[in-house]
Design an enzyme around this catalytic site. Structure first.
Site, mmCIF file in Angstrom:
data_model
loop_
_atom_site.group_PDB
_atom_site.id
_atom_site.type_symbol
_atom_site.label_atom_id
_atom_site.label_comp_id
_atom_site.label_asym_id
_atom_site.label_seq_id
_atom_site.Cartn_x
_atom_site.Cartn_y
_atom_site.Cartn_z
ATOM 1 N N THR A 42 35.495 35.711 61.582
ATOM 2 C CA THR A 42 36.431 34.611 61.872
ATOM 3 C C THR A 42 37.627 34.638 60.924
ATOM 4 O OG1 THR A 42 35.038 33.200 60.512
ATOM 5 C CG2 THR A 42 34.784 32.993 62.898
ATOM 6 N N TYR A 150 22.968 27.229 62.566
ATOM 7 C CA TYR A 150 23.831 26.896 61.423
ATOM 8 C C TYR A 150 23.110 25.920 60.483
ATOM 9 C CZ TYR A 150 28.111 25.417 58.968
ATOM 10 O OH TYR A 150 29.072 25.131 58.021
ATOM 11 N N LYS A 154 21.649 27.118 56.936
ATOM 12 C CA LYS A 154 22.200 26.596 55.677
ATOM 13 C C LYS A 154 21.117 25.897 54.853
ATOM 14 C CE LYS A 154 26.713 27.468 55.775
ATOM 15 N NZ LYS A 154 27.460 28.100 54.690
HETATM 16 N N1 LIG Z 1 35.664 24.078 56.805
HETATM 17 C C1 LIG Z 1 34.783 23.115 56.705
HETATM 18 O O1 LIG Z 1 35.079 21.939 57.013
HETATM 19 C C2 LIG Z 1 33.396 23.405 56.182
HETATM 20 C C3 LIG Z 1 32.469 22.352 56.160
HETATM 21 C C4 LIG Z 1 31.189 22.607 55.678
HETATM 22 C C5 LIG Z 1 30.843 23.857 55.188
HETATM 23 N N2 LIG Z 1 31.762 24.858 55.218
HETATM 24 C C6 LIG Z 1 31.322 26.172 54.734
HETATM 25 O O2 LIG Z 1 32.337 26.799 53.984
HETATM 26 C C7 LIG Z 1 32.333 28.215 54.230
HETATM 27 C C8 LIG Z 1 33.720 28.651 54.666
HETATM 28 O O3 LIG Z 1 34.090 27.932 55.837
HETATM 29 P P1 LIG Z 1 35.518 28.115 56.542
HETATM 30 O O4 LIG Z 1 35.876 26.825 57.147
HETATM 31 O O5 LIG Z 1 36.436 28.785 55.610
HETATM 32 O O6 LIG Z 1 35.099 29.085 57.735
HETATM 33 P P2 LIG Z 1 35.769 30.462 58.204
HETATM 34 O O7 LIG Z 1 35.084 30.843 59.469
HETATM 35 O O8 LIG Z 1 37.254 30.345 58.218
HETATM 36 O O9 LIG Z 1 35.360 31.440 57.018
HETATM 37 C C9 LIG Z 1 34.139 32.130 56.979
HETATM 38 C C10 LIG Z 1 34.442 33.556 56.553
HETATM 39 O O10 LIG Z 1 33.222 34.280 56.454
HETATM 40 C C11 LIG Z 1 33.392 35.547 57.066
HETATM 41 N N3 LIG Z 1 32.067 36.019 57.494
HETATM 42 C C12 LIG Z 1 31.276 35.507 58.473
HETATM 43 N N4 LIG Z 1 30.125 36.198 58.532
HETATM 44 C C13 LIG Z 1 30.173 37.161 57.557
HETATM 45 C C14 LIG Z 1 29.291 38.181 57.126
HETATM 46 N N5 LIG Z 1 28.094 38.369 57.704
HETATM 47 N N6 LIG Z 1 29.684 38.983 56.100
HETATM 48 C C15 LIG Z 1 30.901 38.824 55.517
HETATM 49 N N7 LIG Z 1 31.783 37.865 55.889
HETATM 50 C C16 LIG Z 1 31.417 37.044 56.896
HETATM 51 C C17 LIG Z 1 34.354 35.299 58.206
HETATM 52 O O11 LIG Z 1 34.993 36.455 58.697
HETATM 53 C C18 LIG Z 1 35.315 34.306 57.560
HETATM 54 O O12 LIG Z 1 36.354 34.959 56.884
HETATM 55 C C19 LIG Z 1 31.263 28.476 55.279
HETATM 56 O O13 LIG Z 1 30.102 28.918 54.627
HETATM 57 C C20 LIG Z 1 31.018 27.121 55.892
HETATM 58 O O14 LIG Z 1 29.703 26.974 56.342
HETATM 59 C C21 LIG Z 1 33.020 24.667 55.725
#
Ligand SMILES: NC(=O)c1ccc[n+]([C@@H]2O[C@H](COP(=O)([O-])OP(=O)(O)OC[C@H]3O[C@@H](n4cnc5c(N)ncnc54)[C@H](O)[C@@H]3O)[C@@H](O)[C@H]2O)c1
Length: 331
Positions: A42, A150, A154
């Site tokens: 993503t 998810y 987590k």
């Molecule tokens: N954005 C939010 O509101 C939010 C809320 C709660 C938790 N989070 C957590 O924060 C983290 C980042 O979220 P985000 O919003 O930046 O999402 P995002 O999807 O923009 O970023 C996730 C990143 O992880 C990479 N990725 C996915 N699977 C992978 C793998 N197997 N190996 C290597 N890279 C991988 C993707 O390419 C992406 O760059 C996540 O773990 C998410 O669960 C985000």
């Protein structure tokens, strides 16, 4: 003779994603050497393109479900798709990323004695029976539904973090992130903020589910990143879990109206029937973060939205049309 750097070497998994790219930027500003690891599921190269010329920044395409052998002092584990459209696309891979990925980063932390921080989520509370949610609440999660890959992934990652801590003395930190928004959100991630902003910029109807009186709280990305960095750098032995989010509540309808006003859009707000699993309220209790980290959010919604709108103005087009709202449900 070779000079050895005394600067902190920090690994950010998922560093090319929305939150990860802002975190990499902040860590570089703080004087760290940053290794960004991402499989670009993503995340995108464009998100971190402007960092590539920085000699303290390194990018590695790698999937964290496979072990990684590098030497680092700190690890931020953010790799995991975060929005329902993305994490349900390949739910088995989502579980692997959360669980096998956690085992791999914890193994790396154990070997290198690095401090490791897990980006957990408010979704571990599931469909909460308690409002606002504090860290002592154990949650109300369906283990077999379409969101379980998810939520349960987590939750299992948190279990692994605390088991590595108890069993191997690994130096862990766990933050539970609530709804965060800002520049570099994915335009098709189906989140309510990105959907409304893109719809408003394209002059399309803004779709609100139900009467729009359900509330949400939104944390601006800079505040969130500051919370993560404070959590990582606290030396008091506080491992968490700790909620990081903005407790100020807004109705979905207020958000829609504010986006229309700030974008100066001709879009109309339209109402659709409310899906059954739409939560009425999501709100973090952040008293633990205030007490242990002296952290609280500072960016007002209007200010954060203006920065987000400016970002999306850069590329709204039909190809960035949000996913159909029936798949997004005002989350
Ligand atoms: N954005 C939010 O509101 C939010 C809320 C709660 C938790 N989070 C957590 O924060 C983290 C980042 O979220 P985000 O919003 O930046 O999402 P995002 O999807 O923009 O970023 C996730 C990143 O992880 C990479 N990725 C996915 N699977 C992978 C793998 N197997 N190996 C290597 N890279 C991988 C993707 O390419 C992406 O760059 C996540 O773990 C998410 O669960 C985000």
């Amino acid at each position: 003779m070779k000079e050895y750097s005394l600067r902190k070497r920090v690994l950010v998994t998922g560093g090319a994603g929305f939150l990860g790219s802002h975190l990499c930027e902040r860590l570089l500003r703080d004087g760290c050497e940053v290794l960004c690891v991402d499989n670009f599921f993503t995340g995108t190269r464009q998100n971190i393109e402007y960092l590539l010329t920085n000699p303290s920044f390194e990018l590695l395409r790698h999937d964290i479900t496979f072990p990684l052998y590098v030497e680092v002092d700190e690890i931020y584990n953010l790799a995991c798709p975060a929005s329902p459209v993305h994490y349900q696309f390949d739910s088995v891979q989502t579980v692997k990323t959360s669980v096998v990925g956690a085992i791999n980063v914890l193994g790396l932390a154990k070997r290198t004695k690095a401090r490791v921080l897990q980006a957990s989520t408010s979704e571990i509370y599931g469909d909460p029976r308690v409002h606002p949610q504090s860290e002592t609440y154990w949650g109300h999660v369906n283990p077999i539904g379409p969101r379980s890959c998810y939520d349960e992934g987590k939750r299992c990652a948190e279990t692994l973090f605390f088991d590595y801590h108890r069993q191997h003395g690994t130096d862990i930190r766990v933050v539970r992130i609530f709804n965060t928004y800002g520049p570099r959100m994915h335009p098709r991630d189906g989140r309510v903020v990105s959907n409304f902003v893109v719809q408003a910029l394209l002059g399309e109807d803004i779709t609100v589910y139900g009467d729009g009186l359900q509330t949400r709280s939104f944390c601006y990305v800079d505040d969130l990143v500051d919370g993560m960095v404070r959590m990582m750098s606290n030396d008091s032995g506080f491992s968490g879990p700790v909620n990081i989010g903005n407790p100020q509540e807004f109705t979905v309808l207020d958000l829609a109206k504010l986006v229309v006003k700030l974008t100066n859009s001709s879009s109309k707000v339209v109402f659709r029937s409310l899906p059954g699993d739409d939560p009425k309220q999501r709100k973090p209790d952040i008293s633990l973060a205030i007490r242990e980290l002296d952290w609280r959010p500072h960016v007002r919604l209007e200010e954060g939205l203006l920065a987000t709108i400016e970002y999306f103005r850069g590329f709204p087009s039909k190809s960035s049309t949000p996913v159909p709202m029936e798949r997004t449900r005002n989350r």
